[in-house]
Design a protein around this motif. Sequence first.
Motif, short mmCIF file in Angstrom:
data_model
loop_
_atom_site.label_atom_id
_atom_site.label_comp_id
_atom_site.label_asym_id
_atom_site.label_seq_id
_atom_site.Cartn_x
_atom_site.Cartn_y
_atom_site.Cartn_z
N GLU A 41 0.85 -1.18 0.00
CA GLU A 41 0.00 0.00 0.00
C GLU A 41 0.89 1.23 0.00
N SER A 42 0.43 2.30 -0.66
CA SER A 42 1.20 3.54 -0.60
C SER A 42 1.06 4.13 0.80
N ALA A 43 2.03 4.92 1.21
CA ALA A 43 2.05 5.46 2.57
C ALA A 43 0.79 6.25 2.89
N ASP A 44 0.23 6.92 1.88
CA ASP A 44 -0.99 7.71 2.11
C ASP A 44 -2.27 6.88 1.96
N GLY A 45 -2.11 5.58 1.68
CA GLY A 45 -3.27 4.68 1.58
C GLY A 45 -4.11 4.88 0.32
N SER A 46 -3.66 5.71 -0.59
CA SER A 46 -4.49 6.00 -1.77
C SER A 46 -4.28 5.01 -2.91
N ALA A 47 -3.21 4.21 -2.81
CA ALA A 47 -2.92 3.29 -3.92
C ALA A 47 -2.41 1.96 -3.39
N ARG A 48 -2.62 0.91 -4.19
CA ARG A 48 -2.06 -0.41 -3.89
C ARG A 48 -1.23 -0.85 -5.09
N PHE A 49 -0.12 -1.48 -4.79
CA PHE A 49 0.76 -1.99 -5.86
C PHE A 49 0.78 -3.51 -5.79
N PHE A 50 0.79 -4.15 -6.95
CA PHE A 50 0.93 -5.62 -7.01
C PHE A 50 2.15 -5.96 -7.83
N TRP A 51 2.93 -6.92 -7.35
CA TRP A 51 4.01 -7.48 -8.17
C TRP A 51 3.40 -8.56 -9.03
N VAL A 52 3.49 -8.40 -10.33
CA VAL A 52 2.89 -9.35 -11.26
C VAL A 52 3.97 -9.83 -12.23
N LYS A 53 3.88 -11.08 -12.65
CA LYS A 53 4.81 -11.56 -13.68
C LYS A 53 4.63 -10.65 -14.91
N PRO A 54 5.74 -10.12 -15.48
CA PRO A 54 5.63 -9.10 -16.53
C PRO A 54 4.62 -9.42 -17.64
N ALA A 55 4.61 -10.68 -18.11
CA ALA A 55 3.71 -11.02 -19.22
C ALA A 55 2.24 -11.03 -18.79
N ASP A 56 1.98 -11.01 -17.48
CA ASP A 56 0.59 -11.05 -17.00
C ASP A 56 0.01 -9.66 -16.73
N VAL A 57 0.83 -8.62 -16.75
CA VAL A 57 0.34 -7.27 -16.42
C VAL A 57 -0.87 -6.87 -17.30
N PRO A 58 -0.79 -7.05 -18.66
CA PRO A 58 -1.94 -6.65 -19.47
C PRO A 58 -3.23 -7.38 -19.10
N ILE A 59 -3.12 -8.62 -18.65
CA ILE A 59 -4.31 -9.40 -18.28
C ILE A 59 -4.98 -8.78 -17.05
N TYR A 60 -4.18 -8.45 -16.03
CA TYR A 60 -4.71 -7.82 -14.81
C TYR A 60 -5.40 -6.50 -15.15
N VAL A 61 -4.76 -5.73 -16.04
CA VAL A 61 -5.30 -4.40 -16.37
C VAL A 61 -6.53 -4.53 -17.28
N GLU A 62 -6.44 -5.37 -18.28
CA GLU A 62 -7.56 -5.53 -19.21
C GLU A 62 -8.82 -5.98 -18.49
N ARG A 63 -8.66 -6.88 -17.51
CA ARG A 63 -9.82 -7.43 -16.80
C ARG A 63 -10.22 -6.61 -15.57
N GLY A 64 -9.50 -5.52 -15.32
CA GLY A 64 -9.90 -4.61 -14.25
C GLY A 64 -9.45 -5.03 -12.86
N ALA A 65 -8.60 -6.06 -12.74
CA ALA A 65 -8.06 -6.43 -11.44
C ALA A 65 -7.07 -5.34 -10.99
N ALA A 66 -6.51 -4.63 -11.95
CA ALA A 66 -5.70 -3.44 -11.67
C ALA A 66 -6.23 -2.31 -12.54
N ASP A 67 -6.16 -1.09 -12.02
CA ASP A 67 -6.62 0.07 -12.79
C ASP A 67 -5.60 0.48 -13.84
N ILE A 68 -4.34 0.49 -13.41
CA ILE A 68 -3.26 0.83 -14.33
C ILE A 68 -2.11 -0.16 -14.13
N GLY A 69 -1.14 -0.13 -15.03
CA GLY A 69 -0.01 -1.04 -14.92
C GLY A 69 1.10 -0.61 -15.86
N VAL A 70 2.18 -1.34 -15.78
CA VAL A 70 3.32 -1.05 -16.65
C VAL A 70 3.70 -2.34 -17.37
#
Length: 207
Positions: A41-70
């Motif tokens: 969690e970010s220190a201000d509680g406004s965001a959460r970060f997930f470590w995801v296997k690089p090739a899986d990032v688009p899947i998390y974002v496309e399906r809305g499990a994450a709002d944004i990603g890299v």
Amino acid sequence: MTDTLDIALPKGRLGEKVAALLGSAGLESDIGEDSRKLVFESADGSARFFWVKPADVPIYVERGAADIGVAGRDILVEQDADVYELLDLGLGKCRMCVAGYPGATERAGTLRVATKFPNIATRHFRSRGRTIDIIKLNGSIELAPILGLADVIVDIVETGTTLRENNLVVLEEVLPISARLIANKASFRFKHERVEKVAAALAGIIN
Ligand code: PRP
């Protein structure tokens, strides 16, 4: 909870760099300090970060499990991910190339192509009117031409060291690659202000 901005980061060096950038952009966290933890969690509680296997990032974002990603452009193009691409982060720069022994593409007939990126490879050779046989591998792609498993490879070239040390050369350039900030299409609409704020802060730091 729904107000939290969920961010999928590619686990590894690129993700650590992006986490540092996000820290500079106002989203500090203790990410990276505990190697097995996956959610931070970010220190201000406004965001959460997930470590995801690089090739899986688009899947998390496309399906809305994450709002944004890299994610790298290689992965986005290969998966034809249905996401918005917000920003070229200019990190993780490399090239997708056809490589092999000198002259390897000049042989007649079907070309055997080893790759982790079958869609990109198929599209590239189709645009050249070339018939190919895809051999899907998961790593150490450079071994394929050395052992005669394939005529050429389609793979990522960063420094060129792996090719050089194995007596292989770049034969064709396919795609320039760098890391992109991507957004889920619904999140981009419903969390627009927050998403734009992060994108603008990152753009400001990069430029
Ligand atoms: C990648 C890529 C090349 C190498 C290119 O492999 O597939 O093999 O890096 O980098 P270079 O041009 O700087 O030598 P990675 O390290 O991801 O491992 P992999 O072989 O398991 O795919």
